[in-house]
Motif scaffolding. Structure first.
Motif, PDB file in Angstrom:
ATOM      1  N   ASP A 187      -6.433  -0.262  10.267  1.00 57.52           N
ATOM      2  CA  ASP A 187      -7.199   0.900  10.723  1.00 57.52           C
ATOM      3  C   ASP A 187      -7.565   0.712  12.191  1.00 57.52           C
ATOM      4  O   ASP A 187      -8.333  -0.190  12.537  1.00 57.52           O
ATOM      5  N   THR A 188      -6.994   1.555  13.029  1.00 52.61           N
ATOM      6  CA  THR A 188      -7.308   1.546  14.460  1.00 52.61           C
ATOM      7  C   THR A 188      -7.676   2.960  14.909  1.00 52.61           C
ATOM      8  O   THR A 188      -7.415   3.349  16.045  1.00 52.61           O
ATOM      9  N   SER A 189      -8.279   3.725  14.009  1.00 49.71           N
ATOM     10  CA  SER A 189      -8.580   5.130  14.290  1.00 49.71           C
ATOM     11  C   SER A 189      -9.604   5.311  15.398  1.00 49.71           C
ATOM     12  O   SER A 189      -9.586   6.325  16.109  1.00 49.71           O
ATOM     13  N   THR A 190     -10.531   4.368  15.515  1.00 45.57           N
ATOM     14  CA  THR A 190     -11.607   4.472  16.504  1.00 45.57           C
ATOM     15  C   THR A 190     -11.673   3.170  17.288  1.00 45.57           C
ATOM     16  O   THR A 190     -10.670   2.477  17.420  1.00 45.57           O
ATOM     17  N   THR A 191     -12.837   2.827  17.806  1.00 53.82           N
ATOM     18  CA  THR A 191     -12.971   1.588  18.576  1.00 53.82           C
ATOM     19  C   THR A 191     -13.006   0.354  17.691  1.00 53.82           C
ATOM     20  O   THR A 191     -12.993  -0.771  18.201  1.00 53.82           O
ATOM     21  N   VAL A 192     -13.074   0.544  16.373  1.00 51.02           N
ATOM     22  CA  VAL A 192     -13.035  -0.596  15.449  1.00 51.02           C
ATOM     23  C   VAL A 192     -11.591  -0.853  15.067  1.00 51.02           C
ATOM     24  O   VAL A 192     -10.890   0.033  14.583  1.00 51.02           O
ATOM     25  N   CYS A 193     -11.142  -2.071  15.289  1.00 51.31           N
ATOM     26  CA  CYS A 193      -9.795  -2.487  14.910  1.00 51.31           C
ATOM     27  C   CYS A 193      -9.926  -3.397  13.692  1.00 51.31           C
ATOM     28  O   CYS A 193     -10.566  -4.450  13.763  1.00 51.31           O
ATOM     29  N   SER A 194      -9.357  -2.987  12.559  1.00 53.95           N
ATOM     30  CA  SER A 194      -9.538  -3.785  11.350  1.00 53.95           C
ATOM     31  C   SER A 194      -8.245  -3.920  10.558  1.00 53.95           C
ATOM     32  O   SER A 194      -7.389  -3.031  10.567  1.00 53.95           O
ATOM     33  N   VAL A 195      -8.137  -5.054   9.880  1.00 53.52           N
ATOM     34  CA  VAL A 195      -6.987  -5.384   9.044  1.00 53.52           C
ATOM     35  C   VAL A 195      -7.516  -5.961   7.745  1.00 53.52           C
ATOM     36  O   VAL A 195      -8.461  -6.755   7.745  1.00 53.52           O
ATOM     37  N   ALA A 196      -6.929  -5.570   6.624  1.00 53.57           N
ATOM     38  CA  ALA A 196      -7.376  -6.080   5.328  1.00 53.57           C
ATOM     39  C   ALA A 196      -6.179  -6.348   4.432  1.00 53.57           C
ATOM     40  O   ALA A 196      -5.113  -5.740   4.584  1.00 53.57           O
ATOM     41  N   LEU A 197      -6.385  -7.245   3.480  1.00 54.20           N
ATOM     42  CA  LEU A 197      -5.361  -7.545   2.483  1.00 54.20           C
ATOM     43  C   LEU A 197      -5.980  -7.378   1.104  1.00 54.20           C
ATOM     44  O   LEU A 197      -7.032  -7.960   0.812  1.00 54.20           O
ATOM     45  N   HIS A 198      -5.342  -6.543   0.260  1.00 55.70           N
ATOM     46  CA  HIS A 198      -5.799  -6.289  -1.106  1.00 55.70           C
ATOM     47  C   HIS A 198      -4.721  -6.712  -2.105  1.00 55.70           C
ATOM     48  O   HIS A 198      -3.533  -6.516  -1.859  1.00 55.70           O
ATOM     49  N   GLN A 199      -5.169  -7.256  -3.202  1.00 51.41           N
ATOM     50  CA  GLN A 199      -4.252  -7.550  -4.307  1.00 51.41           C
ATOM     51  C   GLN A 199      -4.756  -6.822  -5.546  1.00 51.41           C
ATOM     52  O   GLN A 199      -5.873  -7.072  -6.018  1.00 51.41           O
ATOM     53  N   ASP A 200      -3.954  -5.888  -6.038  1.00 55.24           N
ATOM     54  CA  ASP A 200      -4.337  -5.061  -7.195  1.00 55.24           C
ATOM     55  C   ASP A 200      -5.696  -4.398  -6.983  1.00 55.24           C
ATOM     56  O   ASP A 200      -6.508  -4.297  -7.907  1.00 55.24           O
ATOM     57  N   GLY A 201      -5.957  -3.975  -5.758  1.00 58.22           N
ATOM     58  CA  GLY A 201      -7.198  -3.275  -5.447  1.00 58.22           C
ATOM     59  C   GLY A 201      -8.368  -4.163  -5.099  1.00 58.22           C
ATOM     60  O   GLY A 201      -9.422  -3.663  -4.699  1.00 58.22           O
ATOM     61  N   THR A 202      -8.223  -5.468  -5.237  1.00 59.56           N
ATOM     62  CA  THR A 202      -9.293  -6.414  -4.918  1.00 59.56           C
ATOM     63  C   THR A 202      -9.133  -6.914  -3.486  1.00 59.56           C
ATOM     64  O   THR A 202      -8.046  -7.350  -3.094  1.00 59.56           O
ATOM     65  N   LEU A 203     -10.202  -6.839  -2.715  1.00 60.93           N
ATOM     66  CA  LEU A 203     -10.162  -7.291  -1.330  1.00 60.93           C
ATOM     67  C   LEU A 203     -10.069  -8.810  -1.269  1.00 60.93           C
ATOM     68  O   LEU A 203     -10.931  -9.521  -1.791  1.00 60.93           O
ATOM     69  N   LEU A 204      -9.020  -9.304  -0.601  1.00 60.53           N
ATOM     70  CA  LEU A 204      -8.843 -10.745  -0.420  1.00 60.53           C
ATOM     71  C   LEU A 204      -9.349 -11.217   0.930  1.00 60.53           C
ATOM     72  O   LEU A 204      -9.852 -12.337   1.068  1.00 60.53           O
ATOM     73  N   GLY A 205      -9.208 -10.387   1.936  1.00 52.32           N
ATOM     74  CA  GLY A 205      -9.640 -10.775   3.276  1.00 52.32           C
ATOM     75  C   GLY A 205      -9.659  -9.581   4.196  1.00 52.32           C
ATOM     76  O   GLY A 205      -8.900  -8.623   4.009  1.00 52.32           O
ATOM     77  N   CYS A 206     -10.534  -9.637   5.201  1.00 51.87           N
ATOM     78  CA  CYS A 206     -10.645  -8.536   6.159  1.00 51.87           C
ATOM     79  C   CYS A 206     -11.112  -9.087   7.502  1.00 51.87           C
ATOM     80  O   CYS A 206     -12.055  -9.886   7.552  1.00 51.87           O
ATOM     81  N   TYR A 207     -10.451  -8.662   8.562  1.00 57.79           N
ATOM     82  CA  TYR A 207     -10.854  -9.017   9.923  1.00 57.79           C
ATOM     83  C   TYR A 207     -11.134  -7.730  10.687  1.00 57.79           C
ATOM     84  O   TYR A 207     -10.346  -6.782  10.619  1.00 57.79           O
ATOM     85  N   GLU A 208     -12.234  -7.715  11.431  1.00 57.04           N
ATOM     86  CA  GLU A 208     -12.597  -6.524  12.191  1.00 57.04           C
ATOM     87  C   GLU A 208     -13.037  -6.922  13.592  1.00 57.04           C
ATOM     88  O   GLU A 208     -13.762  -7.899  13.773  1.00 57.04           O
ATOM     89  N   LEU A 209     -12.607  -6.115  14.567  1.00 56.32           N
ATOM     90  CA  LEU A 209     -13.039  -6.289  15.942  1.00 56.32           C
ATOM     91  C   LEU A 209     -13.722  -5.002  16.393  1.00 56.32           C
ATOM     92  O   LEU A 209     -13.133  -3.918  16.280  1.00 56.32           O
ATOM     93  N   PHE A 210     -14.930  -5.114  16.894  1.00 55.79           N
ATOM     94  CA  PHE A 210     -15.668  -3.958  17.397  1.00 55.79           C
ATOM     95  C   PHE A 210     -15.572  -3.986  18.917  1.00 55.79           C
ATOM     96  O   PHE A 210     -16.405  -4.569  19.603  1.00 55.79           O
TER      97      PHE A 210
END
Length: 229
Positions: free
Chosen positions: A7-30
């Protein structure tokens, strides 16, 4: 089912990894500006730190917009590049729907949720969702004034949130049906991936060769000023 989301829609740049809908990890830069290099670095980090490789992905998901023209170009181009390189399908998620997903469990059933992304002057990009996550009014560009959303506010409590909600609060802040959460809600790959899991499971994928971001409005440029001699 392993899905990488961007997701880079706005000033927040974020990346996430999901397995079967469960969040495994997420990195965000504001940050003020997202670059392809920053996004690629976050992708490498979240995949590696969760113990996977890019080849193990089942799909790549991206926030399709609305939002920043430049940010959307970076996110969608990166997602499409990954899909081509890895031979993976592409899933597109509306940015506003992913924002609504963040808060929909916190309000009564008769409440409407109106995520807002700041546009120009008194304009916002917005949509309406119910607390079940169903879209009630499609995404649109709205110029905020005292008459905005009168029909919806007459029938339901409405939660206005996102970086465009400050404009709405200045005009509608005293309305008894208008709710403005104190906690900031920003677009995030965390909920992009959650929604993408359901979309992918139901076969709703995009063609990476032809897919384009949902800009909502044409990109506006300004003419450079002529030098004064």
């Amino acid at each position: 089912m392993l899905i990488l989301s961007l997701d880079t829609s706005t000033t927040v740049c974020s990346v996430a990894l999901h397995q079967d809908g469960t969040l495994l990890g997420c990195y965000e830069l504001f940050i003020e500006r997202t670059s392809s290099a920053m996004l690629t670095s976050l992708i490498d980090d979240v995949v590696r730190q969760t113990g996977f490789t890019l080849d193990q992905l089942d799909a790549v998901a991206v926030a399709m917009g609305p939002g920043s023209y430049t940010g959307l170009r970076i996110g969608v181009s990166t997602a499409k590049g990954l899909c081509f390189a890895l031979g993976k399908p592409l899933v597109a998620v509306n940015t506003l729907a992913a924002m609504a997903e963040q808060i929909r469990g916190f309000y009564p059933a008769d409440t409407l949720l109106c995520p807002m992304i700041d546009a120009r002057r008194m304009e916002v990009y917005c949509a309406f969702y119910d607390t079940a996550g169903e879209e009630r009014i499609p995404t649109k560009a709205e110029i905020i004034d005292a008459d905005s959303f009168g029909e919806q506010l007459a029938q339901h409590p409405v939660v206005f949130f996102g970086d465009g909600a400050a404009k709405c609060r200045a005009v509608l802040g005293q309305h008894p049906q208008a709710i403005f959460p104190e906690q900031a809600v920003t677009p995030s790959a965390r909920t992009v991936g959650k929604l993408a899991t359901s979309l992918f499971a139901s076969g709703q994928i995009e063609d990476p060769a032809t897919f384009e971001p949902f800009y909502l409005k044409d990109f506006m440029t300004t003419q450079p000023r002529k030098a004064v001699v």
